[in-house]
Enzyme design. Structure first.
Site, PDB file in Angstrom:
ATOM      1  N   VAL A  44     -84.060  41.342  -4.014  1.00  0.00           N
ATOM      2  CA  VAL A  44     -82.751  41.392  -4.672  1.00  0.00           C
ATOM      3  C   VAL A  44     -81.722  41.094  -3.573  1.00  0.00           C
ATOM      4  O   VAL A  44     -82.088  40.910  -2.429  1.00  0.00           O
ATOM      5  CB  VAL A  44     -82.449  42.770  -5.305  1.00  0.00           C
ATOM      6  CG1 VAL A  44     -83.171  42.963  -6.601  1.00  0.00           C
ATOM      7  CG2 VAL A  44     -82.740  43.895  -4.330  1.00  0.00           C
ATOM      8  N   LYS A  75     -68.694  31.686  -5.204  1.00  0.00           N
ATOM      9  CA  LYS A  75     -68.145  33.003  -5.569  1.00  0.00           C
ATOM     10  C   LYS A  75     -66.715  33.121  -5.028  1.00  0.00           C
ATOM     11  O   LYS A  75     -66.505  33.027  -3.816  1.00  0.00           O
ATOM     12  CB  LYS A  75     -69.056  34.082  -4.960  1.00  0.00           C
ATOM     13  CG  LYS A  75     -68.533  35.488  -5.084  1.00  0.00           C
ATOM     14  CD  LYS A  75     -69.545  36.481  -4.504  1.00  0.00           C
ATOM     15  CE  LYS A  75     -68.970  37.872  -4.389  1.00  0.00           C
ATOM     16  NZ  LYS A  75     -69.893  38.803  -3.719  1.00  0.00           N
TER      17      LYS A  75
HETATM   18  C1  LIG Z   1     -80.323  46.850  -5.453  1.00  0.00           C
HETATM   19  C2  LIG Z   1     -79.954  46.021  -4.256  1.00  0.00           C
HETATM   20  C3  LIG Z   1     -78.994  45.029  -4.387  1.00  0.00           C
HETATM   21  C4  LIG Z   1     -78.615  44.269  -3.271  1.00  0.00           C
HETATM   22  N1  LIG Z   1     -77.624  43.332  -3.408  1.00  0.00           N
HETATM   23  C5  LIG Z   1     -77.193  42.667  -2.311  1.00  0.00           C
HETATM   24  C6  LIG Z   1     -76.173  41.690  -2.401  1.00  0.00           C
HETATM   25  O1  LIG Z   1     -75.637  41.405  -3.460  1.00  0.00           O
HETATM   26  N2  LIG Z   1     -75.808  41.049  -1.268  1.00  0.00           N
HETATM   27  C7  LIG Z   1     -76.381  41.310  -0.062  1.00  0.00           C
HETATM   28  O2  LIG Z   1     -75.988  40.723   0.948  1.00  0.00           O
HETATM   29  N3  LIG Z   1     -77.398  42.181   0.028  1.00  0.00           N
HETATM   30  C8  LIG Z   1     -77.805  42.873  -1.042  1.00  0.00           C
HETATM   31  N4  LIG Z   1     -78.834  43.754  -0.924  1.00  0.00           N
HETATM   32  C9  LIG Z   1     -79.497  43.908   0.376  1.00  0.00           C
HETATM   33  C10 LIG Z   1     -80.438  42.749   0.625  1.00  0.00           C
HETATM   34  O3  LIG Z   1     -81.396  42.663  -0.403  1.00  0.00           O
HETATM   35  C11 LIG Z   1     -81.143  42.923   1.960  1.00  0.00           C
HETATM   36  O4  LIG Z   1     -80.222  43.295   2.935  1.00  0.00           O
HETATM   37  C12 LIG Z   1     -81.770  41.615   2.395  1.00  0.00           C
HETATM   38  O5  LIG Z   1     -82.610  41.130   1.409  1.00  0.00           O
HETATM   39  C13 LIG Z   1     -82.536  41.780   3.676  1.00  0.00           C
HETATM   40  O6  LIG Z   1     -83.692  42.549   3.462  1.00  0.00           O
HETATM   41  P1  LIG Z   1     -84.675  42.740   4.682  1.00  0.00           P
HETATM   42  O7  LIG Z   1     -85.074  41.418   5.175  1.00  0.00           O
HETATM   43  O8  LIG Z   1     -84.028  43.663   5.637  1.00  0.00           O
HETATM   44  O9  LIG Z   1     -85.900  43.539   4.054  1.00  0.00           O
HETATM   45  P2  LIG Z   1     -87.067  43.052   3.066  1.00  0.00           P
HETATM   46  O10 LIG Z   1     -86.636  41.983   2.142  1.00  0.00           O
HETATM   47  O11 LIG Z   1     -87.589  44.317   2.456  1.00  0.00           O
HETATM   48  O12 LIG Z   1     -88.172  42.437   4.013  1.00  0.00           O
HETATM   49  C14 LIG Z   1     -89.038  43.251   4.779  1.00  0.00           C
HETATM   50  C15 LIG Z   1     -90.079  42.380   5.432  1.00  0.00           C
HETATM   51  O13 LIG Z   1     -90.828  43.176   6.328  1.00  0.00           O
HETATM   52  C16 LIG Z   1     -92.193  42.882   6.176  1.00  0.00           C
HETATM   53  N5  LIG Z   1     -92.982  44.042   6.620  1.00  0.00           N
HETATM   54  C17 LIG Z   1     -92.818  45.333   6.263  1.00  0.00           C
HETATM   55  N6  LIG Z   1     -93.752  46.099   6.873  1.00  0.00           N
HETATM   56  C18 LIG Z   1     -94.492  45.255   7.632  1.00  0.00           C
HETATM   57  C19 LIG Z   1     -95.620  45.426   8.482  1.00  0.00           C
HETATM   58  N7  LIG Z   1     -96.181  46.634   8.688  1.00  0.00           N
HETATM   59  N8  LIG Z   1     -96.136  44.336   9.091  1.00  0.00           N
HETATM   60  C20 LIG Z   1     -95.599  43.110   8.909  1.00  0.00           C
HETATM   61  N9  LIG Z   1     -94.527  42.890   8.131  1.00  0.00           N
HETATM   62  C21 LIG Z   1     -93.991  43.948   7.492  1.00  0.00           C
HETATM   63  C22 LIG Z   1     -92.356  42.551   4.706  1.00  0.00           C
HETATM   64  O14 LIG Z   1     -93.519  41.777   4.476  1.00  0.00           O
HETATM   65  C23 LIG Z   1     -91.082  41.746   4.467  1.00  0.00           C
HETATM   66  O15 LIG Z   1     -91.310  40.408   4.831  1.00  0.00           O
HETATM   67  C24 LIG Z   1     -79.242  44.495  -2.027  1.00  0.00           C
HETATM   68  C25 LIG Z   1     -80.232  45.471  -1.910  1.00  0.00           C
HETATM   69  C26 LIG Z   1     -80.581  46.241  -3.002  1.00  0.00           C
HETATM   70  C27 LIG Z   1     -81.626  47.304  -2.844  1.00  0.00           C
END
Ligand SMILES: Cc1cc2nc3c(=O)[nH]c(=O)nc-3n(C[C@H](O)[C@H](O)[C@H](O)COP(=O)(O)OP(=O)(O)OC[C@H]3O[C@@H](n4cnc5c(N)ncnc54)[C@H](O)[C@@H]3O)c2cc1C
Length: 501
Positions: A44, A75
């Site tokens: 998301v 946007k």
């Molecule tokens: C309800 C909701 C709405 C949101 N809306 C917005 C928005 O409108 N705009 C915005 O900017 N942000 C928004 N966000 C936030 C946004 O989704 C995240 O900040 C963004 O997607 C980045 O996520 P991430 O890469 O930190 O984590 P994730 O997408 O969770 O990625 C985690 C990664 O780590 C890897 N991983 C985990 N454990 C291990 C392991 N042990 N070994 C190897 N790999 C591992 C997984 O495979 C994955 O690739 C929203 C979040 C939520 C919950």
């Protein structure tokens, strides 16, 4: 520094990889992203601030390339519906800025200050900003060549497609991709991370590690035991439910944020669908209740649509960079998505880190300065989000009563700002004095206070003097109407890429 390992292949992982590759790969630094095949990305997060444009511009990636690949739209800002119960203030628009605002912003600020003094003048943001006008007419905020004022804009996009696009770009820059699950982390005697162990028993060592493992924060929080500072007392929402819906002929150029019984719902237009979600507090309603309320809101009560339920950990780490590890994205913290700030914070983290790391000659010398700057950013954004709840006049459910009554955890700087507003002080000067402008500029604060109706109303108003009512709102309407004639229909502009293949 010879090698960097990034654990996590979500948006944060790939954005970090791209920025670091641009900075350091030509200097011989190897950058490797390890992404678990067993844990998916959060999937998301489909809205951005205007900062995302800078990210793509700096990497020389054209909108014509990435936007169609991610079903992306433009946007102009966010419309807030139903946050205020004051008559005439049921809806307002929080605009992104534009060069043209130089003409209309002084009028808005003047009227807001006069309204605070009780003068009966129009003071909501909706009729003062070109961004609001464009959004109202489903126009794209892309200024044509002959129009001499740029409009700043953000984007909406499919987050899964964006991740795939960023990965392709990072690989092209020479980033190494490893599809493997990290099962253990080894530390050196001084506490630094030495290596990570993969499920196939390989050990991957590196000089520096970036934790992009999402909410699990495997390296920074789990291994290095950096404490997490919860914002749960400031922000009650801790869960979300998301589902798509069909988009019609018109593609809006705004995010819609509608207040619900236990939180709020987003509606984000993409070229092929709407992304919808309900961000709520699980302390006040169950996941089933939230799903039913969202379905009813969207007219999808019995529809067969893919639904996702998510938990949110809201807060930030005490240190974003500890030992030889930087956390980016959900691993470093999360503020509920009301102003779609998460990717902006990812960008800020990586950009400020790259600057501090280089200035500190690739040592930890500037770690404390970096952590302080990041903490200020997180707390600054949190305070702006908290203000949406503190200024809401809704009291129709236990959730809204609890949210608006909860004053004990408002930061001192916010209490000072709220007092200044109620006292009718010059808010722009106060924002400067309190150094709040780095996180949200004065127009945003004026927009939220006036938009929510935190101004004298009804019988509290008196007839404005000629000096107070020196700006003619009908003339502003006409000015913005004529300016808007220069802009294209949003769908038509997006479709030109589809048509050109
Ligand atoms: C309800 C909701 C709405 C949101 N809306 C917005 C928005 O409108 N705009 C915005 O900017 N942000 C928004 N966000 C936030 C946004 O989704 C995240 O900040 C963004 O997607 C980045 O996520 P991430 O890469 O930190 O984590 P994730 O997408 O969770 O990625 C985690 C990664 O780590 C890897 N991983 C985990 N454990 C291990 C392991 N042990 N070994 C190897 N790999 C591992 C997984 O495979 C994955 O690739 C929203 C979040 C939520 C919950």
């Amino acid at each position: 520094m010879k090698n960097i390992v990034i654990v996590g292949g979500g948006t944060a992982g790939w954005m970090s990889a791209l920025v670091m590759a641009r900075e350091w790969i030509q200097q011989g630094v190897s950058i490797r992203v390890i992404e678990s095949p067993d844990i998916g990305i959060i999937g998301v997060g489909e809205g951005s601030t205007p900062a995302l444009k800078l990210f793509f511009d700096r990497l020389n990636i054209a909108e014509s390339e990435w936007m169609p690949a991610c079903n992306a739209t433009y946007k102009c800002g966010i419309r807030f519906d139903g946050w205020s119960t004051h008559a005439g203030f049921e809806s307002y628009f929080h605009p992104f800025s534009a060069a043209l605002d130089r003409q209309t912003l002084p009028m808005f600020m003047h009227n807001a200050q006069m309204r605070l003094r009780g003068a009966d003048v129009y003071a909501q943001p909706d009729r003062f900003f070109i961004a609001a006008r464009l959004a109202q007419q489903c126009l794209a905020p892309v200024a044509p060549e002959h129009f001499p004022f740029d409009v700043h804009y953000g984007y909406h996009f499919d987050s899964t497609l964006l991740g795939q696009f960023l990965r392709k770009k990072a690989l092209a820059l020479g980033v190494i991709h490893e599809s493997a699950h990290v099962v253990a982390v080894q530390q050196r005697e001084n506490g630094d991370i030495a290596s990570v162990q993969l499920a196939d028993e390989r050990i991957i060592a590196a000089d520096f590690f970036v934790d992009c493992t999402g909410f699990s924060s495997l390296l920074l929080q789990q291994t290095l035991q950096v404490p997490f500072i919860s914002y749960a007392n400031n922000l009650l929402n801790n869960a979300a439910v998301a589902m798509p819906s069909v988009i019609g002929e018109k593609i809006p150029s705004q995010t819609l944020a509608t207040a619900m019984s236990c939180g709020w719902a987003w509606q984000i237009p993409l070229t092929n669908r709407y992304g919808n979600g309900y961000v709520y507090s699980a302390d006040f309603c169950s996941a089933d209740q939230a799903e039913t309320e969202l379905r009813a809101h969207l007219g999808l009560l019995d529809a067969d649509v893919p639904v996702r339920h998510l938990k949110m950990k809201v807060g930030r780490v005490k240190q974003h960079w500890a030992h030889n590890c930087l956390a980016v994205g959900l691993a470093q913290g999360f503020i509920e998505p009301l102003e779609a700030t998460a990717l902006f914070l990812v960008q800020q983290t990586v950009a400020i880190f790259a600057e501090c790391f280089a200035r500190g000659e690739f040592t930890n010398r500037l770690q404390a300065e970096f952590n302080q700057r990041m903490n200020n950013h997180f707390d600054g954004v949190r305070d702006y989000i908290v203000t949406h709840y503190k200024t809401s006049s809704r009291r129709d459910t236990d959730y809204w009563c609890a949210n608006t009554a909860n004053q004990q955890d408002v930061s001192p700087v916010m209490l000072e700002l709220y007092r200044s507003w109620y006292a009718g002080k010059d808010l722009a000067a106060e924002i400067n004095r309190l150094q709040l402008g780095n996180y949200y500029p004065a127009p945003s604060w004026y927009s939220i206070f006036t938009g929510m109706g935190i101004v004298p109303k009804g019988e509290q108003l008196r007839r404005a003097t000629a000096e107070e009512a020196c700006f003619d709102i009908a003339a502003v309407d006409e000015f913005l109407r004529r300016c808007s004639l220069n802009f294209n229909d949003h769908r038509a502009l997006l479709m030109r890429w589809q048509l050109s293949g």
